[in-house]
Design a protein around this motif. Structure first.
Motif, PDB file in Angstrom:
ATOM      1  N   GLU A 132       0.782  -1.100   0.019  1.00 20.76           N
ATOM      2  CA  GLU A 132      -0.018  -0.189   0.055  1.00 20.76           C
ATOM      3  C   GLU A 132       0.923   1.368  -0.029  1.00 20.76           C
ATOM      4  O   GLU A 132       0.651   2.278  -0.618  1.00 20.76           O
ATOM      5  N   MET A 133       1.902   1.286   0.702  1.00 21.54           N
ATOM      6  CA  MET A 133       2.820   2.203   0.916  1.00 21.54           C
ATOM      7  C   MET A 133       3.430   2.517  -0.744  1.00 21.54           C
ATOM      8  O   MET A 133       3.670   3.912  -0.931  1.00 21.54           O
ATOM      9  N   GLU A 134       3.643   1.576  -1.118  1.00 21.51           N
ATOM     10  CA  GLU A 134       4.515   1.637  -2.542  1.00 21.51           C
ATOM     11  C   GLU A 134       3.598   2.208  -3.719  1.00 21.51           C
ATOM     12  O   GLU A 134       3.828   2.895  -4.505  1.00 21.51           O
ATOM     13  N   MET A 135       2.099   1.880  -3.425  1.00 17.95           N
ATOM     14  CA  MET A 135       1.149   2.163  -4.550  1.00 17.95           C
ATOM     15  C   MET A 135       1.114   3.854  -4.246  1.00 17.95           C
ATOM     16  O   MET A 135       0.936   4.764  -5.183  1.00 17.95           O
ATOM     17  N   LYS A 136       1.146   4.138  -2.983  1.00 16.26           N
ATOM     18  CA  LYS A 136       0.951   5.798  -2.406  1.00 16.26           C
ATOM     19  C   LYS A 136       2.047   6.489  -3.085  1.00 16.26           C
ATOM     20  O   LYS A 136       2.184   7.539  -3.670  1.00 16.26           O
TER      21      LYS A 136
END
Length: 146
Positions: A132-136
Protein backbone atom coordinates in the motif's frame (compact mmCIF):
# COMPACT_ATOMS: atom_id res chain seq x y z
CA UNK A 1 12.11 -15.62 4.91
CA UNK A 2 13.09 -12.07 5.91
CA UNK A 3 15.82 -11.99 3.24
CA UNK A 4 13.37 -13.23 0.61
CA UNK A 5 10.81 -10.64 1.69
CA UNK A 6 13.37 -7.81 1.62
CA UNK A 7 14.60 -8.90 -1.79
CA UNK A 8 11.04 -9.13 -3.10
CA UNK A 9 10.27 -5.67 -1.79
CA UNK A 10 13.40 -4.20 -3.36
CA UNK A 11 12.51 -5.82 -6.68
CA UNK A 12 8.95 -4.55 -6.40
CA UNK A 13 10.17 -1.02 -5.76
CA UNK A 14 12.29 -1.20 -8.89
CA UNK A 15 9.37 -2.58 -10.83
CA UNK A 16 7.03 0.13 -9.58
CA UNK A 17 9.37 2.97 -10.44
CA UNK A 18 10.23 1.57 -13.83
CA UNK A 19 6.56 1.26 -14.78
CA UNK A 20 6.57 4.63 -16.51
CA UNK A 21 9.13 3.33 -18.98
CA UNK A 22 6.94 0.30 -19.67
CA UNK A 23 3.73 2.25 -20.22
CA UNK A 24 2.90 0.42 -23.41
CA UNK A 25 0.05 -1.98 -23.88
CA UNK A 26 0.72 -5.54 -24.93
CA UNK A 27 -0.80 -6.60 -28.23
CA UNK A 28 -3.81 -8.88 -27.72
CA UNK A 29 -2.06 -11.81 -29.39
CA UNK A 30 0.94 -11.48 -27.09
CA UNK A 31 -1.33 -11.12 -24.06
CA UNK A 32 -3.27 -14.28 -25.01
CA UNK A 33 -0.06 -16.21 -25.64
CA UNK A 34 1.24 -15.18 -22.25
CA UNK A 35 -2.05 -16.22 -20.60
CA UNK A 36 -1.76 -19.63 -22.26
CA UNK A 37 1.88 -19.96 -21.14
CA UNK A 38 0.88 -19.15 -17.55
CA UNK A 39 -1.91 -21.76 -17.64
CA UNK A 40 0.43 -24.38 -19.12
CA UNK A 41 3.10 -23.65 -16.53
CA UNK A 42 0.56 -24.00 -13.73
CA UNK A 43 -0.63 -27.35 -15.10
CA UNK A 44 2.96 -28.62 -15.32
CA UNK A 45 3.83 -27.38 -11.84
CA UNK A 46 0.68 -28.91 -10.38
CA UNK A 47 1.37 -32.22 -12.16
CA UNK A 48 4.83 -32.28 -10.55
CA UNK A 49 3.08 -32.14 -7.18
CA UNK A 50 1.45 -35.53 -7.85
CA UNK A 51 4.75 -37.23 -7.04
CA UNK A 52 4.49 -35.91 -3.47
CA UNK A 53 2.08 -36.90 -0.75
CA UNK A 54 0.65 -35.42 2.41
CA UNK A 55 1.57 -31.90 3.40
CA UNK A 56 4.51 -31.81 1.01
CA UNK A 57 1.97 -32.10 -1.82
CA UNK A 58 -0.15 -29.33 -0.28
CA UNK A 59 2.90 -27.04 -0.08
CA UNK A 60 3.78 -27.85 -3.69
CA UNK A 61 0.25 -27.03 -4.86
CA UNK A 62 0.25 -23.78 -2.87
CA UNK A 63 3.55 -22.82 -4.53
CA UNK A 64 2.18 -23.64 -8.00
CA UNK A 65 -1.03 -21.67 -7.40
CA UNK A 66 0.92 -18.75 -5.93
CA UNK A 67 3.25 -18.64 -8.92
CA UNK A 68 0.25 -18.67 -11.25
CA UNK A 69 -1.44 -15.79 -9.42
CA UNK A 70 1.78 -13.76 -9.40
CA UNK A 71 2.31 -14.37 -13.11
CA UNK A 72 -1.27 -13.30 -13.89
CA UNK A 73 -0.88 -10.12 -11.83
CA UNK A 74 2.45 -9.34 -13.50
CA UNK A 75 0.88 -9.87 -16.92
CA UNK A 76 -1.88 -7.40 -16.08
CA UNK A 77 0.72 -4.92 -14.85
CA UNK A 78 2.65 -5.26 -18.09
CA UNK A 79 -0.49 -5.01 -20.21
CA UNK A 80 -1.83 -1.92 -18.45
CA UNK A 81 0.79 -0.30 -16.21
CA UNK A 82 -0.88 1.48 -13.31
CA UNK A 83 -0.52 1.91 -9.59
CA UNK A 84 -3.44 -0.48 -9.06
CA UNK A 85 -1.91 -3.26 -11.16
CA UNK A 86 1.47 -2.91 -9.48
CA UNK A 87 -0.26 -2.99 -6.12
CA UNK A 88 -2.04 -6.17 -7.23
CA UNK A 89 1.35 -7.74 -8.08
CA UNK A 90 2.64 -6.97 -4.61
CA UNK A 91 -0.54 -8.35 -3.04
CA UNK A 92 -0.31 -11.52 -5.12
CA UNK A 93 3.25 -12.03 -3.91
CA UNK A 94 2.24 -11.45 -0.28
CA UNK A 95 -0.72 -13.82 -0.59
CA UNK A 96 1.38 -16.51 -2.26
CA UNK A 97 4.10 -16.27 0.35
CA UNK A 98 1.51 -16.50 3.12
CA UNK A 99 -0.26 -19.50 1.56
CA UNK A 100 3.00 -21.43 1.25
CA UNK A 101 4.16 -20.48 4.75
CA UNK A 102 0.80 -21.48 6.22
CA UNK A 103 0.93 -24.86 4.48
CA UNK A 104 4.45 -25.40 5.81
CA UNK A 105 3.10 -24.71 9.30
CA UNK A 106 0.82 -27.74 8.96
CA UNK A 107 3.89 -29.95 9.50
CA UNK A 108 4.06 -28.68 13.06
CA UNK A 109 1.73 -29.30 15.97
CA UNK A 110 0.40 -27.46 18.99
CA UNK A 111 1.95 -24.19 20.04
CA UNK A 112 4.71 -24.41 17.43
CA UNK A 113 2.07 -24.52 14.70
CA UNK A 114 0.19 -21.57 16.21
CA UNK A 115 3.40 -19.52 16.40
CA UNK A 116 4.28 -20.45 12.83
CA UNK A 117 0.86 -19.37 11.53
CA UNK A 118 1.02 -16.13 13.51
CA UNK A 119 4.47 -15.35 12.08
CA UNK A 120 3.29 -16.13 8.56
CA UNK A 121 0.29 -13.84 9.00
CA UNK A 122 2.54 -11.07 10.37
CA UNK A 123 4.78 -11.32 7.30
CA UNK A 124 1.72 -11.13 5.04
CA UNK A 125 0.33 -8.14 6.91
CA UNK A 126 3.66 -6.31 6.70
CA UNK A 127 3.99 -7.09 2.98
CA UNK A 128 0.47 -5.79 2.31
CA UNK A 129 1.17 -2.60 4.27
CA UNK A 130 4.39 -2.09 2.30
CA UNK A 131 2.47 -2.70 -0.94
CA UNK A 132 0.00 0.00 0.00
CA UNK A 133 2.86 2.37 0.83
CA UNK A 134 4.46 1.60 -2.54
CA UNK A 135 1.20 2.31 -4.35
CA UNK A 136 0.88 5.67 -2.63
CA UNK A 137 4.52 6.47 -3.44
CA UNK A 138 4.00 5.46 -7.07
CA UNK A 139 0.91 7.66 -7.33
CA UNK A 140 2.76 10.58 -5.72
CA UNK A 141 5.64 10.18 -8.17
CA UNK A 142 3.23 10.05 -11.10
CA UNK A 143 1.52 13.23 -9.89
CA UNK A 144 4.86 14.95 -9.38
CA UNK A 145 6.07 14.01 -12.85
CA UNK A 146 2.97 15.59 -14.43
Amino acid sequence: MKTLNTTAIAAAIGLVFSAGALAQSLPKSEYKAEEDRIADTYKLDKAKCDSHSGNKKDVCIAEAKGNEEIAKAELEARAEPSAKHHYDVLLAKADAEYAVAKEKCDDQAGDARDVCVTEAKAVETRAKAEAEMEMKTWKANQSASK
